[in-house]
Design an enzyme around this catalytic site. Structure first.
Site, PDB file in Angstrom:
ATOM      1  N   GLN A  49       0.797  -1.225   0.000  1.00  0.00           N
ATOM      2  CA  GLN A  49       0.000   0.000   0.000  1.00  0.00           C
ATOM      3  C   GLN A  49       0.836   1.284   0.000  1.00  0.00           C
ATOM      4  OE1 GLN A  49      -2.635  -1.752   3.266  1.00  0.00           O
ATOM      5  NE2 GLN A  49      -4.112  -0.513   2.147  1.00  0.00           N
ATOM      6  N   ASP A  82       2.447   0.473  -8.032  1.00  0.00           N
ATOM      7  CA  ASP A  82       3.796   0.514  -8.637  1.00  0.00           C
ATOM      8  C   ASP A  82       4.681   1.575  -7.980  1.00  0.00           C
ATOM      9  OD1 ASP A  82       2.865  -1.383 -10.342  1.00  0.00           O
ATOM     10  OD2 ASP A  82       3.201  -0.258 -12.198  1.00  0.00           O
ATOM     11  N   GLU A 197      -5.075 -10.552   8.747  1.00  0.00           N
ATOM     12  CA  GLU A 197      -6.464 -10.781   8.325  1.00  0.00           C
ATOM     13  C   GLU A 197      -6.684 -11.978   7.412  1.00  0.00           C
ATOM     14  OE1 GLU A 197      -8.062  -7.203   6.687  1.00  0.00           O
ATOM     15  OE2 GLU A 197      -8.010  -6.169   8.603  1.00  0.00           O
ATOM     16  N   GLU A 405      -5.146  -2.570  14.129  1.00  0.00           N
ATOM     17  CA  GLU A 405      -5.716  -1.604  13.175  1.00  0.00           C
ATOM     18  C   GLU A 405      -7.081  -1.137  13.655  1.00  0.00           C
ATOM     19  OE1 GLU A 405      -6.018  -2.780   9.001  1.00  0.00           O
ATOM     20  OE2 GLU A 405      -4.049  -3.726   9.135  1.00  0.00           O
TER      21      GLU A 405
HETATM   22  C1  PNW Z   1      -7.935  -3.761   6.499  1.00  0.00           C
HETATM   23  N1  PNW Z   1     -14.214  -5.152   7.228  1.00  0.00           N
HETATM   24  O1  PNW Z   1      -8.858  -4.579   5.821  1.00  0.00           O
HETATM   25  C2  PNW Z   1      -6.541  -4.019   5.905  1.00  0.00           C
HETATM   26  O2  PNW Z   1      -5.691  -4.675   6.810  1.00  0.00           O
HETATM   27  C3  PNW Z   1      -5.866  -2.796   5.362  1.00  0.00           C
HETATM   28  O3  PNW Z   1      -4.836  -3.163   4.485  1.00  0.00           O
HETATM   29  C4  PNW Z   1      -6.893  -1.892   4.704  1.00  0.00           C
HETATM   30  O4  PNW Z   1      -6.322  -0.821   4.038  1.00  0.00           O
HETATM   31  C5  PNW Z   1      -7.851  -1.421   5.785  1.00  0.00           C
HETATM   32  O5  PNW Z   1      -8.442  -2.507   6.471  1.00  0.00           O
HETATM   33  C6  PNW Z   1      -8.987  -0.553   5.252  1.00  0.00           C
HETATM   34  O6  PNW Z   1      -9.774  -1.269   4.358  1.00  0.00           O
HETATM   35  C7  PNW Z   1     -10.181  -4.671   6.209  1.00  0.00           C
HETATM   36  O7  PNW Z   1     -15.074  -5.295   6.323  1.00  0.00           O
HETATM   37  C8  PNW Z   1     -11.146  -4.648   5.231  1.00  0.00           C
HETATM   38  O8  PNW Z   1     -14.588  -5.153   8.433  1.00  0.00           O
HETATM   39  C9  PNW Z   1     -12.480  -4.809   5.564  1.00  0.00           C
HETATM   40  C10 PNW Z   1     -12.857  -4.992   6.885  1.00  0.00           C
HETATM   41  C11 PNW Z   1     -11.884  -5.006   7.871  1.00  0.00           C
HETATM   42  C12 PNW Z   1     -10.561  -4.840   7.527  1.00  0.00           C
END
Ligand code: PNW
Length: 498
Positions: A49, A82, A197, A405
């Site tokens: 990212q 990229d 995750e 997070e």
């Molecule tokens: C996280 N939900 O993903 C990821 O670890 C990150 O890389 C990402 O940028 C961030 O969340 C924001 O999207 C998730 O639906 C995506 O609860 C979806 C969920 C939770 C975490």
């Protein structure tokens, strides 16, 4: 006489006003308003990212490189990682922001394909190892602890050619990669997260197939992925214990993401069902006393599989060796919390068969008063975080929880009052949970700087800092939320009046 009365009246008015300002605070004792001394605050990012430099210094392609190059149309703004924030070439800009925030730790991930460009030890790349060595040294020299995620979704493309997480070969390959990381960085890195995750990796990557490697095998590929990923995690933990712990003395865990489920009718069975399918399928094998997948899932999926005319369950079963290898294989639970849902058992089956959703058989809904972020799945529900932390306390023997997070998306404005409110309310929920005996030891905000938000490209911003990607200097500019969070970190309290 008259002036004394006026002074008295002013005095009363002033103290009344400060009472209302401190309303939230005055109710609690001072102790309960401060985070414990050893509670730590940090911020999180992931390699794909932010790093860019997708093929620099021998780096090999990951499944995200290949997916974004071949399927531009699947990314909202047809962008890719990229170049991203070019953190690979500009780590000092991130470091400056980290120092400004005054964080205790920085959680970042290592790109497997920088260490082993084709995923395998035969392609070992010293330049990749040097890059992270240098980064770790710089972080530590600034008094910040490195927390490393070994895998944040960027699987070496060559490993996907073998089937990725659906092939049990992944266990050996991840283990070799993990050993390389422990050997090179373990003298300075004391907190390790194997996977970020598994729900998103397995369900989106090998079930629904909207994330790379885009395998559409719902109810089959996702379960195989969970099974192999858990074995890779367990084996890595055991390796660390037997070969590295004595010398390095660090901790190894995994980061799980889950919603918390609320029931309108106080139906505990519905709540438990969603929690088992969202958290339990990973947490039960690792953190429960008995290990293995949750009973409810084993039973449901066996029953559904037989009904579908199969000879055995779509959910693989751990043999004794793997059940005991995985059971107890973590020193902490890394938790990513963003949002919650109301849940209830589906009245009639409303998901495709076979699929995890069909097996779970739960309908979800949101409340109209929940504020929605830029991401359509993200509603602000701080009470869900408190509920979840208490659920983990009770279900998994009060295991140590590190919140790895938590964050909010918008269009990227610097006056990001909704993000400030989101953080304030969620950090308050953490404090409430700590005061209720939950063993939460750290909190990490997602994310340092606006970055590549997967399928949404650069259109959904989660950063505490903003960056103009077209500018030459790519300076990281603090939003209001960065100043708010900095204040929380420095005072270890939540300001009452923001
Ligand atoms: C996280 N939900 O993903 C990821 O670890 C990150 O890389 C990402 O940028 C961030 O969340 C924001 O999207 C998730 O639906 C995506 O609860 C979806 C969920 C939770 C975490």
């Amino acid at each position: 006489m008259c002036s004394i009365v006026i002074i008295l009246i002013i005095g009363i008015l002033v103290s009344l006003q400060s009472l209302t300002q401190a309303e939230n605070c005055s109710f609690f004792s001072e102790e309960s308003l401060k985070f414990p001394k050893d509670f730590s605050f940090g911020v999180s990012t992931s390699a794909y990212q932010i790093e860019g430099a997708w093929n620099a210094d021998n780096k090999g392609p990951s499944i995200w490189d290949v997916f974004t190059h071949n399927h531009q149309d699947k990314i909202k703004d047809e962008s890719n990682g990229d170049i991203a924030l070019d953190s690979y070439n500009n780590f000092d800009l991130d470091l400056k922001a980290l120092k400004h925030l005054n964080v205790d730790f920085y959680r970042f991930s290592i790109a497997w394909t920088r260490i082993y460009p084709n995923g395998d030890i035969s392609s070992r790349n010293q330049k990749g190892i040097d890059y992270y060595n240098n980064m770790i040294d710089k972080i530590l020299a600034n008094g910040i602890k490195p927390v490393i995620t070994m895998y944040h979704w960027d699987l070496p493309y060559e490993i996907q050619k073998f089937g990725g997480f659906t092939n049990s070969l992944i266990v050996e390959q991840f283990l070799t990669y993990a050993e390389e990381l422990f050997e090179n960085f373990g003298d300075r890195v004391k907190t390790w997260i194997t996977f970020n995750e598994p729900n998103q990796i397995c369900k989106l990557g090998y079930g629904i197939g909207v994330f790379p490697p885009a395998i559409n095998l719902p109810g089959v590929g996702d379960y195989l992925c969970y099974f192999n990923l858990l074995k890779a995690h367990g084996a890595t933990y055991r390796l660390y214990q037997s070969k590295f712990f004595e010398k390095q003395g660090g901790k190894v865990g995994i980061t799980l993401d889950t919603i918390f489920g609320f029931s309108k009718t106080n139906n505990n069975a519905d709540v438990d069902r969603i929690m088992q399918y969202s958290l339990g399928l990973l947490a039960h094998p690792i953190y429960s006393k008995s290990g293995g997948f949750p009973k409810i899932m084993v039973e449901d999926i066996q029953k559904n599989s037989l009904q579908e005319g199969r000879r055995k369950s779509r959910l693989p079963i751990f043999d004794e060796f793997w059940r005991t290898t995985v059971q107890g294989s973590a020193d902490f639970l890394g938790l990513n919390y963003y949002t919650s849902r109301f849940v209830r058992r589906a009245e009639k089956p409303c998901f495709e068969s076979p699929s995890m959703d069909r097996d779970a058989d739960i309908e979800t809904s949101v409340e109209p008063e929940w504020l929605m972020g830029k991401s359509e799945w993200l509603y602000s529900v701080p009470e869900g975080l408190e509920g979840l932390l208490k659920y983990i306390r009770d279900e998994y023997n009060n295991v140590e929880v590190m919140i790895t997070e938590n964050g909010w998306s918008d269009d990227g404005e610097l006056e990001d009052d909704n993000r400030v409110r989101y953080f304030k309310n969620h950090i308050q929920a953490v404090m409430n949970a700590v005061n209720e005996g939950c063993n939460v030891t750290s909190y990490s905000a997602w994310t340092l700087v606006d970055n590549f938000e997967w399928l949404k490209g650069y259109t959904e911003k989660f950063g505490l800092y903003s960056v103009d990607l077209t500018s030459e200097k790519k300076e990281r500019i603090p939003k209001n939320s960065a100043l708010f969070y900095k204040n929380v970190i420095e005072t270890r309290t939540i300001p009452c009046d923001s």
